[in-house]
Design an enzyme around this catalytic site. Structure first.
Site, PDB file in Angstrom:
ATOM      1  N   CYS A  55     -47.817 -67.455 -32.312  1.00 30.29           N
ATOM      2  CA  CYS A  55     -49.142 -67.690 -30.882  1.00 30.29           C
ATOM      3  C   CYS A  55     -50.868 -68.546 -30.622  1.00 30.29           C
ATOM      4  O   CYS A  55     -50.684 -69.285 -31.539  1.00 30.29           O
ATOM      5  CB  CYS A  55     -49.081 -66.279 -29.734  1.00 30.29           C
ATOM      6  SG  CYS A  55     -48.342 -66.872 -27.892  1.00 30.29           S
TER       7      CYS A  55
ATOM      8  N   SER B  47     -53.025 -60.656 -24.745  1.00 20.32           N
ATOM      9  CA  SER B  47     -52.521 -61.792 -24.361  1.00 20.32           C
ATOM     10  C   SER B  47     -52.608 -61.986 -23.007  1.00 20.32           C
ATOM     11  O   SER B  47     -53.534 -62.721 -22.795  1.00 20.32           O
ATOM     12  CB  SER B  47     -51.662 -62.416 -25.008  1.00 20.32           C
ATOM     13  OG  SER B  47     -51.160 -61.968 -26.719  1.00 20.32           O
TER      14      SER B  47
ATOM     15  N   HIS C 290     -43.190 -65.770 -29.332  1.00 23.00           N
ATOM     16  CA  HIS C 290     -42.937 -64.590 -30.176  1.00 23.00           C
ATOM     17  C   HIS C 290     -41.593 -64.330 -30.939  1.00 23.00           C
ATOM     18  O   HIS C 290     -40.858 -63.109 -30.223  1.00 23.00           O
ATOM     19  CB  HIS C 290     -43.368 -63.486 -29.016  1.00 23.00           C
ATOM     20  CG  HIS C 290     -44.184 -63.960 -28.496  1.00 23.00           C
ATOM     21  ND1 HIS C 290     -46.017 -63.076 -28.951  1.00 23.00           N
ATOM     22  CD2 HIS C 290     -45.285 -64.606 -28.071  1.00 23.00           C
ATOM     23  CE1 HIS C 290     -47.037 -63.688 -28.319  1.00 23.00           C
ATOM     24  NE2 HIS C 290     -46.892 -64.321 -27.789  1.00 23.00           N
TER      25      HIS C 290
ATOM     26  N   GLU D  53     -41.306 -61.126 -32.642  1.00 21.23           N
ATOM     27  CA  GLU D  53     -41.556 -60.113 -32.235  1.00 21.23           C
ATOM     28  C   GLU D  53     -40.785 -59.564 -30.858  1.00 21.23           C
ATOM     29  O   GLU D  53     -40.539 -58.249 -30.800  1.00 21.23           O
ATOM     30  CB  GLU D  53     -43.031 -59.437 -32.807  1.00 21.23           C
ATOM     31  CG  GLU D  53     -43.961 -59.759 -31.542  1.00 21.23           C
ATOM     32  CD  GLU D  53     -43.911 -60.518 -31.062  1.00 21.23           C
ATOM     33  OE1 GLU D  53     -44.008 -61.664 -31.867  1.00 21.23           O
ATOM     34  OE2 GLU D  53     -45.107 -60.885 -30.493  1.00 21.23           O
TER      35      GLU D  53
ATOM     36  N   ASN E  88     -45.620 -66.231 -24.158  1.00 23.02           N
ATOM     37  CA  ASN E  88     -46.516 -65.466 -23.012  1.00 23.02           C
ATOM     38  C   ASN E  88     -48.062 -66.811 -23.485  1.00 23.02           C
ATOM     39  O   ASN E  88     -48.523 -66.376 -24.406  1.00 23.02           O
ATOM     40  CB  ASN E  88     -47.151 -64.417 -22.930  1.00 23.02           C
ATOM     41  CG  ASN E  88     -48.424 -64.325 -22.877  1.00 23.02           C
ATOM     42  OD1 ASN E  88     -48.905 -64.852 -21.955  1.00 23.02           O
ATOM     43  ND2 ASN E  88     -48.936 -62.932 -23.266  1.00 23.02           N
TER      44      ASN E  88
HETATM   45  N1  LIG Z   1     -49.788 -64.716 -27.091  1.00 20.82           N
HETATM   46  C1  LIG Z   1     -50.888 -65.332 -27.229  1.00 20.82           C
HETATM   47  O1  LIG Z   1     -51.121 -65.207 -28.319  1.00 20.82           O
HETATM   48  C2  LIG Z   1     -51.738 -66.588 -26.045  1.00 20.82           C
HETATM   49  C3  LIG Z   1     -52.425 -67.528 -26.812  1.00 20.82           C
HETATM   50  C4  LIG Z   1     -53.509 -68.091 -25.869  1.00 20.82           C
HETATM   51  N2  LIG Z   1     -53.961 -66.983 -25.335  1.00 20.82           N
HETATM   52  C5  LIG Z   1     -52.799 -68.984 -24.888  1.00 20.82           C
HETATM   53  O2  LIG Z   1     -52.247 -68.587 -23.528  1.00 20.82           O
HETATM   54  O3  LIG Z   1     -51.966 -69.959 -25.360  1.00 20.82           O
END
Ligand SMILES: NC(=O)CC[C@H](N)C(=O)O
Length: 363
Positions: A248, A48, A333, A335, A290
């Site tokens: 996410c 990510s 997340h 996980e 994140n």
């Molecule tokens: N960890 C992710 O899946 C991030 C989702 C997307 N890229 C964001 O920054 O919001």
């Protein structure tokens, strides 16, 4: 011997002088901060962070060292790592490399010895911006190059698997659309007995349904969700056909498929102590997050989705579910990897939904 000098140059012209860490060369990207105190290997290897430079606000980084089991991807795509102090001698029987060695092994440029607290406050106050880690002291030239830099908007394509593969299990069969998945999503499903088929990001809904899965998992991933238009169309075709769980980026794509819209946050949520309220139970879950984009709450009003979770710190949307179809997702997340396991129940919920043949989630 002191390490060679290295500089972190920000788009606004600010320069931090530090020491060389990790790979040779220079690297530019969007600078973000993560407040986690643990899980450094998992964070650095989370795709990510593609095209991003990760600043750790916690000062001592690398005390648990690095190993061959804990990476969330085998080909990390972060553009750089910024730390206050890089631990040279980890204290962990599982460690096979220190931070400097791990960054070198993964060709990631880093810098140590800089005021990461000041950098974090600057990003919080001014918002995320472009930056470069460089050995050059011609800072004016670097600032000019940073300002001219554009990111290719194909981050998901760059990190998704190109070929389908199966992580076997004897339980429910899950088709996982890989937008840059964290491996612990696959592990979390396998640990619950699921048989997981990992598919490229651009797999069509026909291809997915042809596999006759019991459910579809939509993974995390880098970049702006609005750029992942092909997957949004695929998800729109899957809603109502099969149980779907999104994490996410997967969450954001479900919302876009439902007709909602996303926006870029000032500095995002990146850390392992982000409090989220479950609106069904009124319980607060401490979560790993994140993300730099979020779903616009108002844009959900005219869709078939309702909000199930909100962030305590800023009331942003952290979870949604379809009002009548077996489709739900969270911005954070479950996980973990690393971080708290408060939200791992969501995987159990997904499995119950698949076993029930697609009943409603009570996320
Ligand atoms: N960890 C992710 O899946 C991030 C989702 C997307 N890229 C964001 O920054 O919001």
């Amino acid at each position: 011997m002191l390490n060679d000098k290295r500089y972190l140059v920000l788009e606004d012209g600010t320069v931090y002088e530090g020491y060389k860490l990790g790979a040779d060369g220079e690297s530019a990207g969007e600078i973000v901060f993560n407040t986690s105190m643990t899980g450094v290997q998992e964070i650095i290897t989370d795709n990510s962070y593609t095209d991003q430079i990760i600043t750790f606000s916690y000062p001592l980084i690398g005390s648990a060292g690095f190993n061959t089991e804990d990476s969330e991807s085998l080909l990390p795509t972060a553009r750089g790592v910024v730390v206050r102090e890089a631990i040279e001698h980890p204290s962990n029987f599982r460690s096979t490399e220190n931070l400097d060695g791990f960054l070198k092994s993964n060709d990631i440029v880093g810098i140590s010895g800089v005021d990461t607290r000041s950098i974090t406050k600057k990003i919080r106050n001014s918002g995320v911006m472009k930056a470069e880690i460089t050995d050059s002291s011609d800072h004016a030239k670097t600032v000019e190059a940073i300002r001219a830099m554009e990111f290719a908007r194909d981050q998901v394509k760059r990190v998704s698997t190109n070929t389908p593969y199966i992580s076997t299990g004897t339980g429910p069969r899950v088709a996982l659309l890989d937008f840059g998945k964290k491996e612990n999503i696959v592990r979390s499903l396998n640990q619950r007995g699921c048989d997981v088929t990992v598919l490229p990001h651009d797999s069509t809904s026909e291809r997915i349904l042809q596999l006759k899965p019991d459910g579809v998992m939509l993974s995390n991933g880098p970049g702006d969700p609005a750029d992942v238009t092909e997957a949004v169309e695929t998800i729109r075709n899957l809603i109502g056909q099969i149980p779907i769980f999104g994490i996410c980026l997967g969450h954001q794509l479900i919302a876009l498929a439902g007709g909602a819209s996303s926006y870029k946050m000032k500095f995002g949520h990146r850390g392992a102590n982000q409090p989220v309220k479950n609106l069904s139970t009124n319980k607060v879950e401490i979560t790993t997050q994140n993300h730099g984009y979020a779903i616009d709450e108002d844009s959900l009003k005219d869709t078939d989705f309702e909000i199930t979770h909100i962030a305590i710190n800023d009331n942003s949307v952290e979870g949604i579910r379809h009002r009548s179809e077996p489709v739900f997702s969270v911005q954070y997340h479950p996980e973990a990897a690393a971080g708290p396991h408060d939200a791992s129940y969501l995987f159990d919920q997904f499995i119950e939904m698949m076993k029930a043949g697609g009943g409603q989630s009570n996320a």
